[in-house]
Design a protein around this motif. Structure first.
Motif, mmCIF file in Angstrom:
data_model
loop_
_atom_site.group_PDB
_atom_site.id
_atom_site.type_symbol
_atom_site.label_atom_id
_atom_site.label_comp_id
_atom_site.label_asym_id
_atom_site.label_seq_id
_atom_site.Cartn_x
_atom_site.Cartn_y
_atom_site.Cartn_z
ATOM 1 N N GLU A 81 35.638 47.424 39.100
ATOM 2 C CA GLU A 81 36.049 48.638 38.396
ATOM 3 C C GLU A 81 37.555 48.891 38.523
ATOM 4 N N GLU A 82 38.184 48.305 39.552
ATOM 5 C CA GLU A 82 39.622 48.485 39.746
ATOM 6 C C GLU A 82 40.445 47.439 39.000
ATOM 7 N N CYS A 83 39.764 46.454 38.425
ATOM 8 C CA CYS A 83 40.459 45.396 37.688
ATOM 9 C C CYS A 83 40.881 45.908 36.311
ATOM 10 N N CYS A 84 42.054 45.526 35.886
ATOM 11 C CA CYS A 84 42.527 45.911 34.555
ATOM 12 C C CYS A 84 41.731 45.192 33.472
ATOM 13 N N ILE A 85 41.390 43.944 33.744
ATOM 14 C CA ILE A 85 40.653 43.128 32.787
ATOM 15 C C ILE A 85 39.981 41.985 33.533
ATOM 16 N N ILE A 86 38.878 41.542 33.023
ATOM 17 C CA ILE A 86 38.188 40.376 33.567
ATOM 18 C C ILE A 86 38.110 39.347 32.458
ATOM 19 N N LEU A 87 38.699 38.182 32.691
ATOM 20 C CA LEU A 87 38.721 37.121 31.690
ATOM 21 C C LEU A 87 37.800 35.992 32.099
ATOM 22 N N ASN A 88 37.077 35.436 31.139
ATOM 23 C CA ASN A 88 36.346 34.211 31.442
ATOM 24 C C ASN A 88 37.337 33.048 31.378
ATOM 25 N N MET A 129 43.267 36.844 39.910
ATOM 26 C CA MET A 129 44.687 36.704 39.729
ATOM 27 C C MET A 129 45.344 38.043 40.032
ATOM 28 N N ALA A 130 46.465 37.980 40.691
ATOM 29 C CA ALA A 130 47.299 39.142 40.956
ATOM 30 C C ALA A 130 48.746 38.734 40.663
ATOM 31 N N ILE A 131 49.642 39.652 40.745
ATOM 32 C CA ILE A 131 51.059 39.384 40.484
ATOM 33 C C ILE A 131 51.853 39.704 41.748
ATOM 34 N N ASP A 132 52.773 38.786 42.124
ATOM 35 C CA ASP A 132 53.578 39.040 43.319
ATOM 36 C C ASP A 132 54.796 39.906 42.969
ATOM 37 N N ALA A 133 55.636 40.148 43.930
ATOM 38 C CA ALA A 133 56.788 41.034 43.745
ATOM 39 C C ALA A 133 57.775 40.515 42.697
ATOM 40 N N ASP A 134 57.803 39.207 42.474
ATOM 41 C CA ASP A 134 58.700 38.614 41.480
ATOM 42 C C ASP A 134 58.079 38.549 40.091
ATOM 43 N N GLY A 135 56.818 38.970 39.971
ATOM 44 C CA GLY A 135 56.130 38.917 38.686
ATOM 45 C C GLY A 135 55.403 37.615 38.434
ATOM 46 N N SER A 136 55.396 36.729 39.427
ATOM 47 C CA SER A 136 54.679 35.457 39.281
ATOM 48 C C SER A 136 53.212 35.657 39.615
ATOM 49 N N PRO A 137 52.332 35.002 38.852
ATOM 50 C CA PRO A 137 50.900 35.158 39.139
ATOM 51 C C PRO A 137 50.493 34.472 40.436
ATOM 52 N N ILE A 138 49.547 35.072 41.103
ATOM 53 C CA ILE A 138 48.943 34.509 42.307
ATOM 54 C C ILE A 138 47.475 34.259 41.974
ATOM 55 N N PHE A 139 47.024 33.040 42.156
ATOM 56 C CA PHE A 139 45.651 32.688 41.857
ATOM 57 C C PHE A 139 44.907 32.409 43.151
ATOM 58 N N MET A 140 43.773 33.061 43.316
ATOM 59 C CA MET A 140 42.980 32.887 44.520
ATOM 60 C C MET A 140 41.538 33.241 44.185
ATOM 61 N N PRO A 141 40.607 32.400 44.608
ATOM 62 C CA PRO A 141 39.199 32.755 44.390
ATOM 63 C C PRO A 141 38.869 34.079 45.083
ATOM 64 N N VAL A 142 37.981 34.851 44.474
ATOM 65 C CA VAL A 142 37.609 36.156 45.016
ATOM 66 C C VAL A 142 37.132 36.034 46.456
ATOM 67 N N ASP A 143 36.312 35.030 46.748
ATOM 68 C CA ASP A 143 35.818 34.857 48.124
ATOM 69 C C ASP A 143 36.963 34.646 49.107
ATOM 70 N N ALA A 144 37.962 33.863 48.716
ATOM 71 C CA ALA A 144 39.103 33.617 49.598
ATOM 72 C C ALA A 144 39.924 34.895 49.779
ATOM 73 N N LEU A 145 40.091 35.654 48.703
ATOM 74 C CA LEU A 145 40.840 36.910 48.811
ATOM 75 C C LEU A 145 40.119 37.908 49.705
ATOM 76 N N ARG A 146 38.799 37.973 49.578
ATOM 77 C CA ARG A 146 38.023 38.860 50.459
ATOM 78 C C ARG A 146 38.214 38.465 51.917
ATOM 79 N N LYS A 147 38.151 37.162 52.188
ATOM 80 C CA LYS A 147 38.307 36.673 53.565
ATOM 81 C C LYS A 147 39.723 36.950 54.080
#
Length: 72
Positions: free
Chosen positions: A28-35, A1-19
């Protein structure tokens, strides 16, 4: 999950984001990892308002909604 310019969450699987970004995701760059359970507890209202079916996986529904609104 990331946040866009408007503050809305963006959800994308890690594999898709990498691609999409062609960048490695460094935990290590993540603020938090949630299950999944912790995410759903913390974002219960958001999940309720932005998913169609409580029986289906909330994360999958949110990722699919993000993908369908992605301009790429």
């Amino acid at each position: 999950m990331a946040i866009d310019a408007d503050g809305s969450p963006i959800f994308m699987p890690v594999d898709a984001l990498r691609k999409f970004s062609r960048e490695a995701i460094d935990p290590e760059e993540c603020c938090i990892i949630l299950n999944k359970h912790t995410f759903e507890a913390a974002y219960a209202q958001y999940v309720e308002w932005h998913t169609a079916s409580p029986e289906s996986c909330s994360l999958k529904q949110l990722c699919e909604a993000t993908a369908s609104s992605c301009p790429c």
